[in-house]
Motif scaffolding. Structure first.
Motif, PDB file in Angstrom:
ATOM      1  N   GLN A   1       3.911   5.788   0.976  1.00  0.00           N
ATOM      2  CA  GLN A   1       2.471   6.013   0.894  1.00  0.00           C
ATOM      3  C   GLN A   1       1.925   5.487  -0.423  1.00  0.00           C
ATOM      4  O   GLN A   1       0.912   4.774  -0.464  1.00  0.00           O
ATOM      5  CB  GLN A   1       2.198   7.514   1.027  1.00  0.00           C
ATOM      6  CG  GLN A   1       0.756   7.885   1.100  1.00  0.00           C
ATOM      7  CD  GLN A   1       0.572   9.392   1.217  1.00  0.00           C
ATOM      8  OE1 GLN A   1       1.462  10.152   0.870  1.00  0.00           O
ATOM      9  NE2 GLN A   1      -0.562   9.810   1.707  1.00  0.00           N
ATOM     10  N   VAL A   2       2.608   5.865  -1.480  1.00  0.00           N
ATOM     11  CA  VAL A   2       2.148   5.424  -2.791  1.00  0.00           C
ATOM     12  C   VAL A   2       2.189   3.908  -2.873  1.00  0.00           C
ATOM     13  O   VAL A   2       1.284   3.254  -3.402  1.00  0.00           O
ATOM     14  CB  VAL A   2       3.023   6.051  -3.897  1.00  0.00           C
ATOM     15  CG1 VAL A   2       2.817   5.363  -5.214  1.00  0.00           C
ATOM     16  CG2 VAL A   2       2.708   7.521  -4.017  1.00  0.00           C
ATOM     17  N   ASP A   3       3.234   3.347  -2.339  1.00  0.00           N
ATOM     18  CA  ASP A   3       3.396   1.907  -2.373  1.00  0.00           C
ATOM     19  C   ASP A   3       2.239   1.212  -1.673  1.00  0.00           C
ATOM     20  O   ASP A   3       1.617   0.287  -2.212  1.00  0.00           O
ATOM     21  CB  ASP A   3       4.715   1.570  -1.674  1.00  0.00           C
ATOM     22  CG  ASP A   3       5.263   0.258  -2.140  1.00  0.00           C
ATOM     23  OD1 ASP A   3       6.051  -0.340  -1.389  1.00  0.00           O
ATOM     24  OD2 ASP A   3       4.903  -0.178  -3.239  1.00  0.00           O
ATOM     25  N   VAL A   4       1.960   1.674  -0.462  1.00  0.00           N
ATOM     26  CA  VAL A   4       0.900   1.037   0.313  1.00  0.00           C
ATOM     27  C   VAL A   4      -0.445   1.221  -0.360  1.00  0.00           C
ATOM     28  O   VAL A   4      -1.251   0.283  -0.451  1.00  0.00           O
ATOM     29  CB  VAL A   4       0.870   1.623   1.735  1.00  0.00           C
ATOM     30  CG1 VAL A   4      -0.357   1.174   2.479  1.00  0.00           C
ATOM     31  CG2 VAL A   4       2.113   1.212   2.482  1.00  0.00           C
ATOM     32  N   MET A   5      -0.663   2.416  -0.867  1.00  0.00           N
ATOM     33  CA  MET A   5      -1.962   2.652  -1.483  1.00  0.00           C
ATOM     34  C   MET A   5      -2.143   1.805  -2.728  1.00  0.00           C
ATOM     35  O   MET A   5      -3.235   1.298  -3.011  1.00  0.00           O
ATOM     36  CB  MET A   5      -2.103   4.143  -1.824  1.00  0.00           C
ATOM     37  CG  MET A   5      -2.421   4.993  -0.627  1.00  0.00           C
ATOM     38  SD  MET A   5      -2.382   6.755  -0.966  1.00  0.00           S
ATOM     39  CE  MET A   5      -4.029   7.033  -1.557  1.00  0.00           C
ATOM     40  N   ARG A   6      -1.051   1.647  -3.451  1.00  0.00           N
ATOM     41  CA  ARG A   6      -1.150   0.822  -4.639  1.00  0.00           C
ATOM     42  C   ARG A   6      -1.469  -0.611  -4.299  1.00  0.00           C
ATOM     43  O   ARG A   6      -2.274  -1.266  -4.955  1.00  0.00           O
ATOM     44  CB  ARG A   6       0.183   0.866  -5.354  1.00  0.00           C
ATOM     45  CG  ARG A   6       0.164   1.703  -6.548  1.00  0.00           C
ATOM     46  CD  ARG A   6       1.397   1.437  -7.318  1.00  0.00           C
ATOM     47  NE  ARG A   6       1.434   2.328  -8.453  1.00  0.00           N
ATOM     48  CZ  ARG A   6       2.523   2.782  -9.019  1.00  0.00           C
ATOM     49  NH1 ARG A   6       3.679   2.412  -8.539  1.00  0.00           N
ATOM     50  NH2 ARG A   6       2.466   3.582 -10.058  1.00  0.00           N
ATOM     51  N   ARG A   7      -0.786  -1.090  -3.262  1.00  0.00           N
ATOM     52  CA  ARG A   7      -1.049  -2.478  -2.884  1.00  0.00           C
ATOM     53  C   ARG A   7      -2.471  -2.650  -2.398  1.00  0.00           C
ATOM     54  O   ARG A   7      -3.136  -3.655  -2.672  1.00  0.00           O
ATOM     55  CB  ARG A   7      -0.084  -2.889  -1.797  1.00  0.00           C
ATOM     56  CG  ARG A   7       1.321  -2.921  -2.295  1.00  0.00           C
ATOM     57  CD  ARG A   7       2.122  -3.845  -1.452  1.00  0.00           C
ATOM     58  NE  ARG A   7       3.498  -3.437  -1.411  1.00  0.00           N
ATOM     59  CZ  ARG A   7       4.463  -4.205  -0.953  1.00  0.00           C
ATOM     60  NH1 ARG A   7       4.166  -5.388  -0.474  1.00  0.00           N
ATOM     61  NH2 ARG A   7       5.685  -3.792  -0.937  1.00  0.00           N
ATOM     62  N   LEU A   8      -2.898  -1.652  -1.675  1.00  0.00           N
ATOM     63  CA  LEU A   8      -4.264  -1.710  -1.179  1.00  0.00           C
ATOM     64  C   LEU A   8      -5.238  -1.763  -2.339  1.00  0.00           C
ATOM     65  O   LEU A   8      -6.208  -2.533  -2.351  1.00  0.00           O
ATOM     66  CB  LEU A   8      -4.528  -0.464  -0.317  1.00  0.00           C
ATOM     67  CG  LEU A   8      -5.872  -0.362   0.361  1.00  0.00           C
ATOM     68  CD1 LEU A   8      -6.095  -1.552   1.253  1.00  0.00           C
ATOM     69  CD2 LEU A   8      -5.940   0.913   1.171  1.00  0.00           C
ATOM     70  N   LEU A   9      -4.935  -0.973  -3.308  1.00  0.00           N
ATOM     71  CA  LEU A   9      -5.787  -0.928  -4.477  1.00  0.00           C
ATOM     72  C   LEU A   9      -5.792  -2.270  -5.193  1.00  0.00           C
ATOM     73  O   LEU A   9      -6.838  -2.806  -5.556  1.00  0.00           O
ATOM     74  CB  LEU A   9      -5.254   0.153  -5.413  1.00  0.00           C
ATOM     75  CG  LEU A   9      -6.134   0.489  -6.600  1.00  0.00           C
ATOM     76  CD1 LEU A   9      -7.461   0.968  -6.111  1.00  0.00           C
ATOM     77  CD2 LEU A   9      -5.459   1.535  -7.418  1.00  0.00           C
ATOM     78  N   LYS A  10      -4.634  -2.812  -5.345  1.00  0.00           N
ATOM     79  CA  LYS A  10      -4.530  -4.089  -6.036  1.00  0.00           C
ATOM     80  C   LYS A  10      -5.279  -5.158  -5.268  1.00  0.00           C
ATOM     81  O   LYS A  10      -5.985  -5.982  -5.839  1.00  0.00           O
ATOM     82  CB  LYS A  10      -3.051  -4.479  -6.168  1.00  0.00           C
ATOM     83  CG  LYS A  10      -2.709  -4.990  -7.536  1.00  0.00           C
ATOM     84  CD  LYS A  10      -1.381  -5.686  -7.653  1.00  0.00           C
ATOM     85  CE  LYS A  10      -0.190  -5.019  -7.061  1.00  0.00           C
ATOM     86  NZ  LYS A  10       1.057  -5.714  -7.469  1.00  0.00           N
ATOM     87  N   THR A  11      -5.085  -5.104  -3.965  1.00  0.00           N
ATOM     88  CA  THR A  11      -5.763  -6.095  -3.142  1.00  0.00           C
ATOM     89  C   THR A  11      -7.260  -5.989  -3.269  1.00  0.00           C
ATOM     90  O   THR A  11      -7.956  -6.989  -3.457  1.00  0.00           O
ATOM     91  CB  THR A  11      -5.395  -5.875  -1.666  1.00  0.00           C
ATOM     92  OG1 THR A  11      -3.986  -5.862  -1.546  1.00  0.00           O
ATOM     93  CG2 THR A  11      -5.985  -6.962  -0.812  1.00  0.00           C
ATOM     94  N   SER A  12      -7.715  -4.796  -3.152  1.00  0.00           N
ATOM     95  CA  SER A  12      -9.160  -4.656  -3.188  1.00  0.00           C
ATOM     96  C   SER A  12      -9.715  -4.972  -4.558  1.00  0.00           C
ATOM     97  O   SER A  12     -10.830  -5.464  -4.690  1.00  0.00           O
ATOM     98  CB  SER A  12      -9.553  -3.245  -2.758  1.00  0.00           C
ATOM     99  OG  SER A  12      -8.811  -2.299  -3.468  1.00  0.00           O
TER     100      SER A  12
END
Lengths: 202, 425
Positions: A167-178
């Motif tokens: 979860q943390v991983d995905v959220m972080r990537r999402l954050l980075k992407t956005s």
């Protein structure tokens, strides 16, 4: 094993759906509301993606305690909601075993006081007490953990920790992407819902 | 070391067996007494390096067990495939010095530098009965470490009984790893393990407790005496000991798996391992919280947010819009002190405190970068609390979001730190 990209994709999709559903992107929400909405959708998504485990059920149950969240959860999870909502009612078992354990410990300590012959027994008793305390803390941490016994608690903890990590991983990537996107694109994305696909970034 | 103490009973039973097996030296009965005495007076720290324990304890644990009494947990080998799988996953973490250590220990009890036939490896061999399920492999201390490089397969499986290992490890084990010292009797032992375990009959399979007396090579004839002693103990507490062992084994299995997952998991003690797990779960939960805070409305680039912050009233910049801005009127120093205090105690509560105020922690360099970007220089507060770029506008969630975002991005690849925001102590 669990941190597969499929799992992460499912999680991401569910989470974005949830965010959309809870209208977290609107400007009208306060800081906390938004944070709660995002966290709600993230947690629901992780439980959904994981399938049916003890902790996911516990998580959904905890989330559903708040009435406001129930509707969102229902629409988000669909038919899986009822599936996941079924609680494991084993709470009755625990108090009894605690009593027994306490009695045991009392006897052991009495025995210890009587004759200090069994050093290792004392040690084991002390060690058990230490472990017991920590297990209790762990039970509070893992959702739905109160009604589990030692073994399954450890299993669930492992599972839960892996899911949290994903979860943390995905959220972080999402954050980075956005973050990487242009602010204007961000605006458009926020208003238009899920316009962009984050699949490539996973 | 609770495990070790717990395991003592289990170990004791196995030890005598081990002793007996050793061809060298221990004369059977005499050693038993010595052994049992040792066991009763056992203090976890008494064991020289845990490693010795490991090997000795044998069967109960796979070698990968960290040197510690913990290994003792693998009492019941008959868990078979699941154990095997978990063992396969583990990597032995031991130092190769074990053999010497074992020798030291062995001097007294277990291992004897033997004759160990298998490849001339020194040290006694404890077969890993464990294997029960897996087809126990004897474990030779030296062998184990030597084979560690072999990769996943537990080094412990090197044993003087390659044959049995091979036979038993058909299910994917690294059969080749076993140096051969084929031991027919051992083979039998291993095979018969599961069956005899419950019976606890003094047979050669005695290793129900998994202490495989490895000395297979040299000691073909040593098997019989071992069971005799073990059986006595086993019978006394048969159901309990078995259940106990099984339970311990299961717990150890799971702790192993958790050990892999949680970083910093080189603790050998169960209690400290649990502590690590708890901390890790707390940390992950906190990270999710922080990330959900920063993701408000889909996040945005730092600079635009800062630039737009002043025009935030309309919620223009981020799709998320500005939340309720906190008041900036409070004195900074009080908040700083509070945060500093909280930080020392508990990172999580510090973060929550800040969050309640709509603030966030960020590195000074970033703060200065932001403030310069907004063309509104402001001396950074002592604690790095960035409440607004302008310094005159109320701190807003956008700013904190911003900082959280940037810090998150910055530490995106950082591993387990304390939380998503970096801070300068």
């Amino acid at each position: 094993m669990q941190l597969t990209s499929t799992f992460k994709l499912v999680f991401l999709k569910q989470m974005l759906l949830g965010v959309q559903l809870s209208a977290a992107s609107s400007n009208s929400m306060s800081f906390h509301e938004r944070k709660n909405a995002i966290k709600l959708s993230a947690d629901a998504a992780i439980a959904f993606a994981r399938g049916r485990t003890r902790w996911s059920q516990g998580l959904i149950t905890n989330l559903s305690k708040n009435e406001k969240n129930k509707d969102i959860l229902k629409s988000l999870l669909g038919r899986k909601y009822d599936n996941l909502r079924k609680p494991y009612c084993k709470s009755l078992k625990i108090p009894r075993s605690k009593k027994i354990l306490r009695r045991c410990l009392r006897m052991c300590s009495r025995r210890k006081k009587a004759g200090r012959a069994q050093h290792d027994v004392c040690k084991s008793v002390l060690a058990k007490a230490l472990a017991k305390k920590r297990i209790q803390v762990l039970k509070k941490l893992v959702p739905g953990g109160e009604s589990m016994d030692g073994f399954s608690l450890l299993d669930e903890t492992l599972d839960y920790a892996m899911s949290l990590k994903a979860q943390v991983d995905v959220m972080r990537r999402l954050l980075k992407t956005s973050k990487a996107l242009n602010i204007k694109q961000m605006k458009a994305w926020g208003q238009g819902g899920l316009d962009f696909t984050a699949g490539g970034h996973l | 070391m609770q495990h070790s103490s717990e395991e003592m009973e289990g170990m004791a039973s196995s030890h005598p067996a081990l002793q007996l097996e050793l061809p060298n030296g221990s004369g059977g009965a005499g050693h038993d007494d010595f052994f049992e005495q040792m066991m009763s007076g056992f203090a976890p720290t008494a064991w020289p390096l845990g490693l010795g324990n490991r090997s000795i304890l044998v069967a109960n644990k796979s070698l990968e067990e960290s040197p510690d009494g913990e290994g003792l947990n693998y009492a019941a080998p008959y868990d078979g495939s699941s154990l095997l799988a978990s063992r396969l996953r583990m990597h032995p973490g031991d130092s190769p010095a074990d053999s010497s250590m074992l020798l030291q220990l062995g001097g007294q009890m277990l291992l004897h530098p033997p004759d160990a036939a298998s490849g001339g490896e020194p040290g006694g061999f404890l077969q890993l009965p464990l294997s029960l399920g897996n087809g126990g492999s004897g474990v030779s201390t030296s062998g184990i470490f030597g084979d560690r490089s072999r990769g996943e397969v537990d080094p412990p499986f090197q044993s003087p009984n390659p044959t049995e290992a091979e036979a038993l490890y058909n299910d994917g084990f690294n059969t080749g790893s076993l140096p051969l010292a084929a031991q027919a009797p051992l083979h039998q032992q291993v095979l018969q393990h599961p069956q005899n375990y419950v019976a606890a009959t003094p047979t050669e399979q005695a290793p129900a407790t998994t202490t495989a007396t490895a000395s297979g090579t040299a000691g073909g004839g040593t098997a019989p005496p071992k069971p005799r002693v073990r059986a006595r103990r086993g019978q006394a507490t048969d159901p309990h000991s078995i259940a106990e062992r099984l339970r311990r084994e299961r717990i150890a299995e799971r702790m192993k798996a958790l050990q892999e997952l949680v970083p910093n998991a080189n603790k050998t003690d169960k209690a400290s391992m649990l502590d690590e797990i708890i901390d890790y779960v707390k940390f992950l939960q906190l990270q999710v919280k922080v990330l959900s805070m920063s993701r408000l409305g889909g996040a945005a680039a730092v600079a635009p947010l800062v630039a737009d912050r002043s025009s935030e009233s309309g919620g223009v910049g981020r799709s998320g819009g500005a939340g309720t801005p906190g008041s900036n009127n409070e004195s900074l120093t009080a908040a700083e002190h509070q945060v500093a205090k909280l930080l020392e105690e508990d990172m999580g509560s510090a973060m929550q405190y800040l969050q309640g105020k709509g603030l966030c922690l960020m590195p000074i360099s970033l703060a200065s970068a932001i403030s310069s970007a907004t063309c509104r220089p402001q001396p950074p507060p002592g604690l790095n609390l960035r409440h607004s770029a302008a310094g005159d506008a109320p701190p807003s969630p956008s700013m904190s979001v911003l900082t959280v975002q940037s810090s998150n991005a910055g530490s995106a690849d950082a591993d387990v730190g304390k939380d998503g925001a970096s801070y300068v102590p």
